[in-house]
Design an enzyme around this catalytic site. Structure first.
Site, PDB file in Angstrom:
ATOM      1  N   ASP A  18      29.204  -4.154  27.887  1.00 11.40           N
ATOM      2  CA  ASP A  18      28.086  -3.515  27.184  1.00 11.40           C
ATOM      3  C   ASP A  18      28.554  -2.663  26.004  1.00 11.40           C
ATOM      4  OD1 ASP A  18      24.963  -2.888  27.841  1.00 11.40           O
ATOM      5  OD2 ASP A  18      25.946  -1.245  26.810  1.00 11.40           O
ATOM      6  N   HIS A  20      26.268  -0.920  23.949  1.00 10.67           N
ATOM      7  CA  HIS A  20      25.253   0.067  23.537  1.00 10.67           C
ATOM      8  C   HIS A  20      25.785   1.483  23.760  1.00 10.67           C
ATOM      9  CE1 HIS A  20      22.885  -3.619  24.145  1.00 10.67           C
ATOM     10  NE2 HIS A  20      22.159  -3.150  23.140  1.00 10.67           N
TER      11      HIS A  20
HETATM   12  C1  B12 Z   1      20.374  -0.638  19.003  1.00  8.99           C
HETATM   13  C2  B12 Z   1      20.421  -1.849  19.898  1.00  8.99           C
HETATM   14  C3  B12 Z   1      21.518  -2.714  19.772  1.00  8.99           C
HETATM   15  C4  B12 Z   1      22.693  -2.456  18.840  1.00  8.99           C
HETATM   16  C5  B12 Z   1      23.658  -1.497  19.585  1.00  8.99           C
HETATM   17  C6  B12 Z   1      24.394  -0.566  18.631  1.00  8.99           C
HETATM   18  C7  B12 Z   1      25.259   0.390  19.387  1.00  8.99           C
HETATM   19  N1  B12 Z   1      26.514   0.453  19.026  1.00  8.99           N
HETATM   20  O1  B12 Z   1      24.809   1.068  20.323  1.00  8.99           O
HETATM   21  C8  B12 Z   1      23.245  -3.892  18.641  1.00  8.99           C
HETATM   22  C9  B12 Z   1      22.507  -4.544  17.491  1.00  8.99           C
HETATM   23  C10 B12 Z   1      24.747  -3.987  18.385  1.00  8.99           C
HETATM   24  C11 B12 Z   1      22.805  -4.536  19.936  1.00  8.99           C
HETATM   25  C12 B12 Z   1      23.431  -5.623  20.518  1.00  8.99           C
HETATM   26  C13 B12 Z   1      22.931  -6.283  21.629  1.00  8.99           C
HETATM   27  N2  B12 Z   1      21.759  -6.035  22.260  1.00  8.99           N
HETATM   28 CO1  B12 Z   1      20.693  -4.443  21.970  1.00  8.99          CO
HETATM   29  N3  B12 Z   1      19.393  -3.146  21.628  1.00  8.99           N
HETATM   30  C14 B12 Z   1      19.370  -2.124  20.829  1.00  8.99           C
HETATM   31  C15 B12 Z   1      18.029  -1.384  20.986  1.00  8.99           C
HETATM   32  C16 B12 Z   1      17.145  -1.776  19.793  1.00  8.99           C
HETATM   33  C17 B12 Z   1      18.118   0.123  21.071  1.00  8.99           C
HETATM   34  C18 B12 Z   1      19.148   0.657  22.076  1.00  8.99           C
HETATM   35  C19 B12 Z   1      19.281   2.146  21.860  1.00  8.99           C
HETATM   36  O2  B12 Z   1      20.213   2.606  21.226  1.00  8.99           O
HETATM   37  N4  B12 Z   1      18.295   2.934  22.356  1.00  8.99           N
HETATM   38  C20 B12 Z   1      18.244   4.375  22.180  1.00  8.99           C
HETATM   39  C21 B12 Z   1      18.852   5.068  23.399  1.00  8.99           C
HETATM   40  C22 B12 Z   1      18.720   6.589  23.224  1.00  8.99           C
HETATM   41  O3  B12 Z   1      18.120   4.660  24.528  1.00  8.99           O
HETATM   42  P1  B12 Z   1      18.770   4.004  25.791  1.00  8.99           P
HETATM   43  O4  B12 Z   1      19.991   3.261  25.474  1.00  8.99           O
HETATM   44  O5  B12 Z   1      17.689   3.316  26.506  1.00  8.99           O
HETATM   45  O6  B12 Z   1      19.242   5.277  26.655  1.00  8.99           O
HETATM   46  C23 B12 Z   1      18.321   6.260  27.085  1.00  8.99           C
HETATM   47  C24 B12 Z   1      17.886   6.057  28.522  1.00  8.99           C
HETATM   48  O7  B12 Z   1      17.751   4.707  28.921  1.00  8.99           O
HETATM   49  C25 B12 Z   1      18.891   6.819  29.308  1.00  8.99           C
HETATM   50  N5  B12 Z   1      20.063   6.143  29.861  1.00  8.99           N
HETATM   51  C26 B12 Z   1      20.825   5.152  29.389  1.00  8.99           C
HETATM   52  N6  B12 Z   1      21.840   4.907  30.199  1.00  8.99           N
HETATM   53  C27 B12 Z   1      21.747   5.777  31.235  1.00  8.99           C
HETATM   54  C28 B12 Z   1      22.552   5.978  32.362  1.00  8.99           C
HETATM   55  C29 B12 Z   1      22.206   6.966  33.267  1.00  8.99           C
HETATM   56  C30 B12 Z   1      23.065   7.194  34.477  1.00  8.99           C
HETATM   57  C31 B12 Z   1      21.051   7.768  33.048  1.00  8.99           C
HETATM   58  C32 B12 Z   1      20.700   8.826  33.993  1.00  8.99           C
HETATM   59  C33 B12 Z   1      20.261   7.555  31.930  1.00  8.99           C
HETATM   60  C34 B12 Z   1      20.621   6.570  31.030  1.00  8.99           C
HETATM   61  O8  B12 Z   1      19.408   7.812  28.453  1.00  8.99           O
HETATM   62  C35 B12 Z   1      19.092   7.563  27.087  1.00  8.99           C
HETATM   63  C36 B12 Z   1      18.357   8.774  26.566  1.00  8.99           C
HETATM   64  O9  B12 Z   1      17.015   8.780  26.886  1.00  8.99           O
HETATM   65  C37 B12 Z   1      17.494  -1.961  22.339  1.00  8.99           C
HETATM   66  C38 B12 Z   1      15.975  -2.075  22.465  1.00  8.99           C
HETATM   67  C39 B12 Z   1      15.358  -0.753  22.808  1.00  8.99           C
HETATM   68  N7  B12 Z   1      14.353  -0.401  22.053  1.00  8.99           N
HETATM   69  O10 B12 Z   1      15.805  -0.085  23.751  1.00  8.99           O
HETATM   70  C40 B12 Z   1      18.168  -3.347  22.362  1.00  8.99           C
HETATM   71  C41 B12 Z   1      18.476  -3.984  23.706  1.00  8.99           C
HETATM   72  C42 B12 Z   1      19.057  -2.959  24.670  1.00  8.99           C
HETATM   73  N8  B12 Z   1      19.516  -4.945  23.355  1.00  8.99           N
HETATM   74  C43 B12 Z   1      19.421  -6.062  23.997  1.00  8.99           C
HETATM   75  C44 B12 Z   1      20.308  -7.168  23.877  1.00  8.99           C
HETATM   76  C45 B12 Z   1      19.940  -8.421  24.653  1.00  8.99           C
HETATM   77  C46 B12 Z   1      21.444  -7.100  23.080  1.00  8.99           C
HETATM   78  C47 B12 Z   1      22.485  -8.191  22.879  1.00  8.99           C
HETATM   79  C48 B12 Z   1      22.911  -8.933  24.152  1.00  8.99           C
HETATM   80  C49 B12 Z   1      21.911  -9.140  21.817  1.00  8.99           C
HETATM   81  C50 B12 Z   1      22.746 -10.380  21.533  1.00  8.99           C
HETATM   82  N9  B12 Z   1      22.204 -11.488  21.939  1.00  8.99           N
HETATM   83  O11 B12 Z   1      23.830 -10.266  21.036  1.00  8.99           O
HETATM   84  C51 B12 Z   1      23.651  -7.395  22.272  1.00  8.99           C
HETATM   85  C52 B12 Z   1      24.556  -6.788  23.349  1.00  8.99           C
HETATM   86  C53 B12 Z   1      25.962  -7.222  23.263  1.00  8.99           C
HETATM   87  C54 B12 Z   1      26.802  -6.522  24.317  1.00  8.99           C
HETATM   88  N10 B12 Z   1      27.973  -7.065  24.546  1.00  8.99           N
HETATM   89  O12 B12 Z   1      26.436  -5.537  24.926  1.00  8.99           O
HETATM   90  C55 B12 Z   1      18.227  -6.079  24.934  1.00  8.99           C
HETATM   91  C56 B12 Z   1      18.637  -5.963  26.389  1.00  8.99           C
HETATM   92  C57 B12 Z   1      17.679  -6.721  27.274  1.00  8.99           C
HETATM   93  C58 B12 Z   1      18.098  -6.744  28.704  1.00  8.99           C
HETATM   94  N11 B12 Z   1      18.524  -5.677  29.328  1.00  8.99           N
HETATM   95  O13 B12 Z   1      17.991  -7.764  29.280  1.00  8.99           O
HETATM   96  C59 B12 Z   1      17.373  -4.896  24.362  1.00  8.99           C
HETATM   97  C60 B12 Z   1      16.526  -4.144  25.407  1.00  8.99           C
HETATM   98  C61 B12 Z   1      16.448  -5.510  23.270  1.00  8.99           C
HETATM   99  C62 B12 Z   1      15.407  -6.428  23.851  1.00  8.99           C
HETATM  100  N12 B12 Z   1      14.193  -5.972  24.026  1.00  8.99           N
HETATM  101  O14 B12 Z   1      15.673  -7.557  24.141  1.00  8.99           O
HETATM  102  N13 B12 Z   1      21.712  -3.879  20.458  1.00  8.99           N
END
Ligand code: B12
Length: 155
Positions: A18, A20
């Site tokens: 992962d 992200h």
């Molecule tokens: C930005 C992004 C990317 C960027 C990442 C840049 C980077 N360096 O971080 C890029 C473009 C590189 C990317 C790539 C990929 N991505 Co992406 N990405 C996103 C996106 C748009 C936003 C993620 C983000 O940063 N959110 C903001 C943060 C603050 O939120 P968060 O991560 O959810 O974390 C919050 C909470 O969840 C929580 N949290 C997170 N982890 C934990 C752990 C614990 C213990 C706790 C308590 C809380 C917690 O805390 C945070 C604060 O609130 C999401 C869609 C979305 N809107 O969520 C897709 C998403 C996560 N990606 C997705 C996918 C599929 C991919 C790829 C596989 C795409 C591809 N085919 O290549 C690749 C992954 C490759 C890999 N090896 O991992 C999917 C995952 C779907 C799934 N789970 O099945 C998503 C959901 C998009 C979608 N709707 O399809 N991605």
């Protein structure tokens, strides 16, 4: 913001393949602001690195993040690995986007990860405050008998 009885030691990272990084960065920041000691492993962290670091750092909790849908594959043996390493009772949290399809009901996703041995499973978009409250509650419960015995006061 919760108040901790003692400084929690937290190991955090995105597991397996992962990449992200935003979620763990925000979470680590919130934990540090709340007074936790955070050991940030970053992205693409192998499961065995979570185990080795948690033991080396005497961590209270391991916070695993996974957003790319591969969490189940990378996490299936994690609790067993902690057991084998002699740290079977460590708090193990996971969050992010844990299912491959957003259509999967959250209850079944949560049940699946609980059955793998996670202490708590956090839904997508969980805010850091929720994790902080959970950690404060879990640590208070774990250490309650010690603190009472030693007369430790909340600061
Ligand atoms: C930005 C992004 C990317 C960027 C990442 C840049 C980077 N360096 O971080 C890029 C473009 C590189 C990317 C790539 C990929 N991505 Co992406 N990405 C996103 C996106 C748009 C936003 C993620 C983000 O940063 N959110 C903001 C943060 C603050 O939120 P968060 O991560 O959810 O974390 C919050 C909470 O969840 C929580 N949290 C997170 N982890 C934990 C752990 C614990 C213990 C706790 C308590 C809380 C917690 O805390 C945070 C604060 O609130 C999401 C869609 C979305 N809107 O969520 C897709 C998403 C996560 N990606 C997705 C996918 C599929 C991919 C790829 C596989 C795409 C591809 N085919 O290549 C690749 C992954 C490759 C890999 N090896 O991992 C999917 C995952 C779907 C799934 N789970 O099945 C998503 C959901 C998009 C979608 N709707 O399809 N991605």
């Amino acid at each position: 913001m919760p108040r901790f009885l003692r400084t929690p030691r937290v190991v955090i990272g995105s597991i397996g393949d992962d990449i992200h990084v935003v979620g763990i960065t925000i979470l680590a920041h919130a934990l540090r602001n709340a007074g936790a000691e955070v050991i940030q492993l970053g992205i693409q962290t192998p499961p065995e690195e979570f185990v080795a670091t948690a033991i080396a750092e005497d961590a209270d909790v391991v916070m695993v993040s996974s957003s790319n849908g591969h969490a189940a594959m990378w996490c299936s043996q994690l609790r067993a690995d902690f057991d084998t390493a002699g740290a079977g009772s460590i708090l193990l949290y996971i969050g992010g986007n844990l299912s491959v399809s957003a259509a999967t009901p959250w209850e079944s996703v949560e049940a699946r990860f609980l059955s793998m041995g996670f202490t708590r499973v956090f839904a997508p978009r969980t805010q850091p405050e929720v994790a902080l409250e959970a950690l404060a509650a879990d640590l208070a419960q774990l250490h309650a008998p010690d603190e009472q015995e030693q007369g430790v006061e909340r600061v």
